[in-house]
Scaffold this motif. Structure first.
Motif, short mmCIF file in Angstrom:
data_model
loop_
_atom_site.label_atom_id
_atom_site.label_comp_id
_atom_site.label_asym_id
_atom_site.label_seq_id
_atom_site.Cartn_x
_atom_site.Cartn_y
_atom_site.Cartn_z
N THR A 85 -11.38 -64.59 13.19
CA THR A 85 -11.44 -64.38 11.75
C THR A 85 -10.18 -63.64 11.30
N HIS A 86 -9.73 -63.96 10.10
CA HIS A 86 -8.48 -63.47 9.54
C HIS A 86 -8.83 -62.47 8.44
N VAL A 87 -8.11 -61.36 8.36
CA VAL A 87 -8.35 -60.43 7.24
C VAL A 87 -7.24 -60.50 6.19
N TYR A 88 -6.27 -61.38 6.38
CA TYR A 88 -5.24 -61.66 5.36
C TYR A 88 -4.55 -60.40 4.85
N TYR A 89 -4.13 -59.56 5.76
CA TYR A 89 -3.26 -58.46 5.34
C TYR A 89 -2.05 -59.05 4.60
N GLN A 90 -1.57 -60.18 5.09
CA GLN A 90 -0.58 -60.98 4.37
C GLN A 90 -1.06 -62.43 4.37
N TYR A 91 -0.81 -63.10 3.27
CA TYR A 91 -1.14 -64.52 3.15
C TYR A 91 0.20 -65.27 3.17
N CYS A 92 0.45 -65.89 4.31
CA CYS A 92 1.81 -66.37 4.60
C CYS A 92 1.88 -67.89 4.54
N VAL A 93 2.79 -68.41 3.73
CA VAL A 93 2.87 -69.84 3.46
C VAL A 93 4.27 -70.36 3.79
N TYR A 94 4.31 -71.55 4.38
CA TYR A 94 5.60 -72.22 4.57
C TYR A 94 5.80 -73.25 3.46
N GLY A 95 7.02 -73.34 2.99
CA GLY A 95 7.35 -74.38 2.02
C GLY A 95 8.84 -74.62 2.01
N PRO A 96 9.27 -75.76 1.47
CA PRO A 96 10.69 -76.05 1.43
C PRO A 96 11.42 -75.17 0.42
N GLN A 97 12.68 -74.97 0.58
CA GLN A 97 13.53 -74.20 -0.36
C GLN A 97 12.88 -72.88 -0.74
N ARG A 98 12.50 -72.13 0.29
CA ARG A 98 11.74 -70.93 0.06
C ARG A 98 12.38 -69.97 -0.94
N ASP A 99 13.65 -69.68 -0.75
CA ASP A 99 14.27 -68.63 -1.57
C ASP A 99 14.26 -69.00 -3.05
N GLY A 148 10.88 -67.48 7.88
CA GLY A 148 11.20 -68.30 6.72
C GLY A 148 10.01 -68.57 5.81
N ALA A 149 8.87 -67.93 6.12
CA ALA A 149 7.68 -68.13 5.28
C ALA A 149 7.73 -67.20 4.06
N MET A 150 6.79 -67.39 3.16
CA MET A 150 6.71 -66.48 2.00
C MET A 150 5.29 -65.94 1.89
N GLN A 151 5.18 -64.71 1.37
CA GLN A 151 3.89 -64.04 1.37
C GLN A 151 3.37 -63.86 -0.05
N ILE A 152 2.22 -64.44 -0.28
CA ILE A 152 1.66 -64.49 -1.63
C ILE A 152 0.57 -63.43 -1.76
N PRO A 153 0.56 -62.68 -2.88
CA PRO A 153 -0.41 -61.59 -3.00
C PRO A 153 -1.86 -62.09 -3.02
N VAL A 154 -2.68 -61.55 -2.14
CA VAL A 154 -4.13 -61.83 -2.14
C VAL A 154 -4.92 -60.53 -1.94
N TYR A 155 -4.26 -59.39 -2.03
CA TYR A 155 -4.89 -58.13 -1.64
C TYR A 155 -6.15 -57.84 -2.47
N SER A 156 -6.99 -56.98 -1.91
CA SER A 156 -8.34 -56.79 -2.45
C SER A 156 -8.37 -56.17 -3.83
N THR A 157 -7.32 -55.44 -4.21
CA THR A 157 -7.35 -54.78 -5.51
C THR A 157 -6.94 -55.71 -6.65
N LEU A 158 -6.57 -56.94 -6.35
CA LEU A 158 -6.39 -57.92 -7.43
C LEU A 158 -7.76 -58.24 -8.01
N SER A 159 -7.83 -58.40 -9.33
CA SER A 159 -9.08 -58.88 -9.92
C SER A 159 -9.18 -60.38 -9.65
N ASN A 160 -10.36 -60.95 -9.87
CA ASN A 160 -10.50 -62.40 -9.69
C ASN A 160 -9.59 -63.15 -10.64
#
Ligand SMILES: *Cc1c(COP(=O)(O)O)cnc(C)c1O
Length: 420
Positions: free
Chosen positions: A327-341, A386-398
């Motif tokens: 099981t993952h607790v998603y301290y970071q939600y890490c995604v690969y995609g083209p042309q990251r920067d 080369g991945a990017m990390q998208i905010p999913v942390y618990s203090t975000l509202s829905n």
């Protein structure tokens, strides 16, 4: 005005100030009963072993290494993609660091790479459950048993994650956790060693408790800095303070993060503030937070599901993979995609602060020049960087999580149609 969403979210108890005030009123700011209570509750939650609090997660690791008392010249295998303080403290503890590659699909230590890195001098391995996903512990434990290696789990990102229903930290010989502001449990600093064997645990405890207590002044300052950080990353404050910096740096291609994190430098001799005990007031916060941990983890996981649904079907985008049994607790939600920067810049301009690298490709740092790297090198760690990390942390509202998903989807989708 557009409210920007920070890459960071600190977990904070509503009654933080009351807990702190209570410790002060009782004269238990530095020493007090909550340290042992926190250790016991932590060990129970981990499903066994002995928990020993320390000034930092890295110091918990350091005490474990010292307590293991490995012969001089022993090698310790560390994943190439990790927080640089971990391999550096292994060196301070007198060990020789060897970097092994990570599997870019999971960001965690590749068991094949571990096997390749082993020599007759290898005595220990550090499986780092990076970003909140446990390593392939079945395979790693088998290899370690075959070569008689000590297994020390780095759980700094992964408190609450499990392998086959068992909590991380108690799978190997020992584990360590961090309680820095942005980690799964926030005590404004501190860490915990979790040790399976009673004799080893008492050696770790002797090392941790022979340190001096910190001064009241120092702990007060720490809590103040924590409170400022907390205020700083609230959406509206973030909008008027940090976000313009990120926004401008997205235009000029600078990296503002370099001002926020600890400077990469040799940790030998150990900085003075590392060598102190974990105080009662921080333990009181940790103890209260343990009660909230599952709720926080669930919220983060729900946000991760929202992101999976928003991004999972986009061509060229890879969302986090969770192998069966973990099981993952998603301290970071890490995604690969083209042309990251370019994608990151476009997200930032739309008010979503997307981070690019949270840890380091240590095998490429000057600090570790000359350290051995496994025979096949570390292409997996470089790819993972080369991945990017998208905010999913618990203090975000829905609503905020939904907005992040919407904006990031739009940006990533338009990159797909514009071609690579
Ligand atoms: C934060 C962190 C640590 C160390 O924790 P401290 O409490 O800062 O010493 C170790 N490993 C990883 C991967 C981390 O992110």
């Amino acid at each position: 005005m557009l409210t920007a969403i920070s890459r960071y979210g600190a977990r904070v108890l509503r009654d933080t100030e009351q807990i702190v005030a209570r410790c002060k009123a009782r004269g238990e700011f530095i020493q007090g009963p909550h340290i042992v209570e926190f250790e016991d509750a932590f060990a129970r939650r981990a499903g066994g072993g002995h928990a020993i609090a320390a000034s930092y997660g890295r110091m918990a690791f350091y005490y474990i290494l010292k307590a293991l008392d490995l012969p001089p010249g022993s090698e310790i295998i560390v994943p190439a993609l990790t927080f640089w303080v971990v391999p550096d403290l292994a060196r301070v503890a007198g060990l020789k660091v060897v970097f092994a590659d990570v599997d870019p699909a999971t960001f965690t230590l590749d068991p094949g790479a571990l096997e390749r890195a082993i020599t007759p001098a290898t005595r220990a391995v550090v499986p780092t459950h990076l970003y909140g996903l446990p390593c392939d512990m079945g395979a790693i434990l088998k290899i370690a048993a075959r070569h008689n290696l000590k297994v020390i789990e780095d759980c700094a990102h992964a408190l609450g994650a499990t392998v086959a229903g068992q909590a991380v930290g108690a799978l190997g010989d020992a584990g360590f956790f961090s309680f820095q502001t942005l980690k799964p449990l926030n005590c404004y600093g501190g860490g915990m060693a979790l040790v399976r064997n009673a004799t080893l645990a008492s050696r770790v405890r002797a090392l941790a408790t022979q340190e001096p207590w910190p001064s009241t002044e120092r702990v007060k300052n720490r809590l103040l800095v924590g409170r400022l950080q907390r205020i700083f990353i609230k959406p509206w404050v973030f909008t008027i303070s940090a976000f313009p910096i990120l926004w401008v740096s997205s235009l000029v291609g600078a990296n503002p993060d370099v001002y926020l994190w600890e400077k990469i430098r040799p940790l030998h001799p150990l900085p003075e503030e590392y060598c102190e005990r974990f105080p009662n007031v921080q333990a009181a916060l940790g103890l209260a937070e343990l009660e909230k941990l599952d709720e926080w983890t669930d919220r983060t996981r729900r946000h991760a599901r929202v992101m999976d649904q928003a991004l999972g079907d986009l061509p060229g985008i890879t969302v986090p993979q969770v192998p069966p049994g973990r099981t993952h607790v998603y301290y970071q939600y890490c995604v690969y995609g083209p042309q990251r920067d370019e994608l990151v810049v476009r997200c930032v301009r739309k008010g979503i602060d997307v981070e690019t690298l949270h840890v380091d490709v240590c095998s490429d740092l000057d600090l570790f020049a000359g350290e051995r790297v496994e025979p096949l090198g570390t292409p997996g760690a470089r790819r993972a960087a080369g991945a990017m990390q998208i905010p999913v942390y618990s203090t975000l509202s829905n609503e905020q999580a939904a907005r992040v998903a919407r904006v990031v989807r739009r940006v990533l989708a338009s990159s797909g149609t514009s071609g690579t």
